[in-house]
Motif scaffolding. Structure first.
Motif, PDB file in Angstrom:
ATOM      1  N   LYS A   1       3.924  -1.137  -6.123  1.00 51.47           N
ATOM      2  CA  LYS A   1       4.814  -1.836  -5.189  1.00 51.47           C
ATOM      3  C   LYS A   1       6.001  -0.949  -4.806  1.00 51.47           C
ATOM      4  O   LYS A   1       6.384  -0.872  -3.629  1.00 51.47           O
ATOM      5  N   SER A   2       6.581  -0.271  -5.788  1.00 53.47           N
ATOM      6  CA  SER A   2       7.717   0.620  -5.521  1.00 53.47           C
ATOM      7  C   SER A   2       7.300   1.793  -4.639  1.00 53.47           C
ATOM      8  O   SER A   2       8.020   2.173  -3.706  1.00 53.47           O
TER       9      SER A   2
ATOM     10  N   ASN B   1       6.811   0.641  -1.085  1.00 49.09           N
ATOM     11  CA  ASN B   1       8.117   0.454  -0.426  1.00 49.09           C
ATOM     12  C   ASN B   1       8.722   1.800  -0.030  1.00 49.09           C
ATOM     13  O   ASN B   1       9.302   1.941   1.057  1.00 49.09           O
TER      14      ASN B   1
ATOM     15  N   ASN C   1       9.514   2.762   3.816  1.00 47.79           N
ATOM     16  CA  ASN C   1      10.917   3.016   4.193  1.00 47.79           C
ATOM     17  C   ASN C   1      11.103   4.376   4.858  1.00 47.79           C
ATOM     18  O   ASN C   1      12.170   4.657   5.411  1.00 47.79           O
TER      19      ASN C   1
END
Length: 374
Positions: free
Chosen positions: A207-208, A211, A215
């Motif tokens: 998930k990180s 992201n 981004n």
């Protein structure tokens, strides 16, 4: 509505695009009439000739379910599929290869790695709530070091080598390796504390990492990749279903897909009906799954049809028609089944008239006489 009112589960499948439900599949199993209609239909499948028409009609609904499910795995720009097959899965693999090429020429800057991502991942690995051994935590760190951090480009700043950026294609390879580790742990029937901690850590890291990727790319590419990731998750679940014992040539049953969804969905999400494809598999489990064993007893089927007649007026007509080859073929044709379930404005308007007419003229006669089959 039609002569047979669909259950809420049947309506849910219809809203998702599943077509060709039979009256027995769609009938509300929370009512006595609905249960009897299904038992009648499933029993009459055992008749030597008439049963073939019923079985084919029920197979059409299963095929429609498979088509809707497999198309949930088509990524942006992919080709719509006619249904699950080996060729369909190969086509999807090619579509995903093309869909993920949007990352190939992208350079992801390392600002988030230096300032945020590194600490975030470290906190995930060292979270005391995850009851992992030191060896398990070290294994995660070594995997990230070798397959992620060392894949970045470096530049010299003040005499020191610092992380600069990572190529999108390289990032994609790491993401694939991470997903493979997650799937391996998910596929374990039983997991010890280290394995459970690793799975949770990898899911949080994934998930990180996602992201971080999103981004550092344009909104349009991020949106496309999000849709592609969702389709790929569906693809892996469908692929798992197609590999179960009994699945052939890439095809799967609703029951096999339900099993695959349960296997890959965390229990906390599955119990709250948040699993991918669960909006299809849950209602299908009620609507498409047979409720009677295939006994091959035609006499029992006939007796059941007569018994149903005691419940409601139209059903004796259904039983009588389904007991003949011609009647079953007509009754279980697409237009008649659609009519019985209230498909189309004409049918809905005449449904009550048909209910009144069927005891006197027979279902097929009322259908033909009304002109609705034209």
């Amino acid at each position: 509505g039609g002569l047979v009112r669909p259950s809420e589960q049947a309506k849910a499948l219809q809203r998702e695009g599943v077509e060709d439900l039979t009256i027995g599949q769609a009938a509300d199993q929370g009512t006595l009439g609905g249960k009897m209609i299904r038992r009648f239909e499933e029993s009459f499948q055992n008749l030597p000739i008439a049963g073939r028409a019923i079985s084919k009609a029920r197979e059409r609904a299963n095929d429609s379910f498979g088509k809707i499910a497999i198309n949930r795995a088509v990524p942006p720009g992919g080709k719509p599929l006619e249904g699950p097959s080996r060729e369909a899965f190969e086509s999807l693999k090619n579509d995903f290869d093309k869909a993920y090429t949007v990352l190939d020429d992208v350079e992801l800057p390392a600002l988030d790695v230096n300032k945020y991502l590194g600490k975030e991942i470290s906190d995930i690995i060292n979270d005391p709530a995850k009851e992992m051994s030191k060896a398990a935590r070290k294994d995660i760190e070594e995997f990230l070091s070798e397959q992620f951090y060392k894949k970045f480009n470096y530049k010299e700043v003040g005499g020191n080598q610092v992380i600069d950026s990572i190529n999108g294609k390289t990032f994609k390879k790491f993401d694939s390796d991470l997903s493979s580790r997650i799937r391996t742990l998910m596929n374990m029937q039983f997991r010890n504390a280290d394995e459970a901690g690793k799975l949770k850590s990898y899911l949080e890291i994934d998930k990180s990492i996602t992201n971080f990727r999103n981004n550092n790319i344009s909104d349009d590419i991020a949106k496309q990749l999000k849709e592609t990731d969702a389709a790929y998750a569906n693809f892996k679940t469908l692929e798992r279903a197609s590999a179960y014992l009994g699945a052939t040539e890439g095809k799967f049953t609703p029951a096999q897909l339900k099993r695959a969804v349960a296997a890959v969905t965390p229990k906390s999400r599955y119990t709250t009906k948040q699993g991918l494809l669960q909006d299809l598999t849950d209602p299908a489990d009620t609507v498409l799954k047979p409720t009677m064993p295939d006994s091959g007893t035609a006499e029992r089927a006939y007796g059941l049809g007569v018994g149903i007649g005691a419940v409601t007026n139209p059903i004796p007509t259904l039983g009588a028609i389904a007991g003949t080859t011609l009647g079953a073929s007509g009754l279980y044709s697409r237009p008649v089944q659609k009519f019985l379930l209230g498909g189309g404005s004409k049918q809905q308007a005449a449904a009550e008239a048909l209910r009144r007419a069927s005891p006197y003229f027979g279902l097929t006669g009322a259908y033909a006489g009304s002109g609705l089959g034209q």
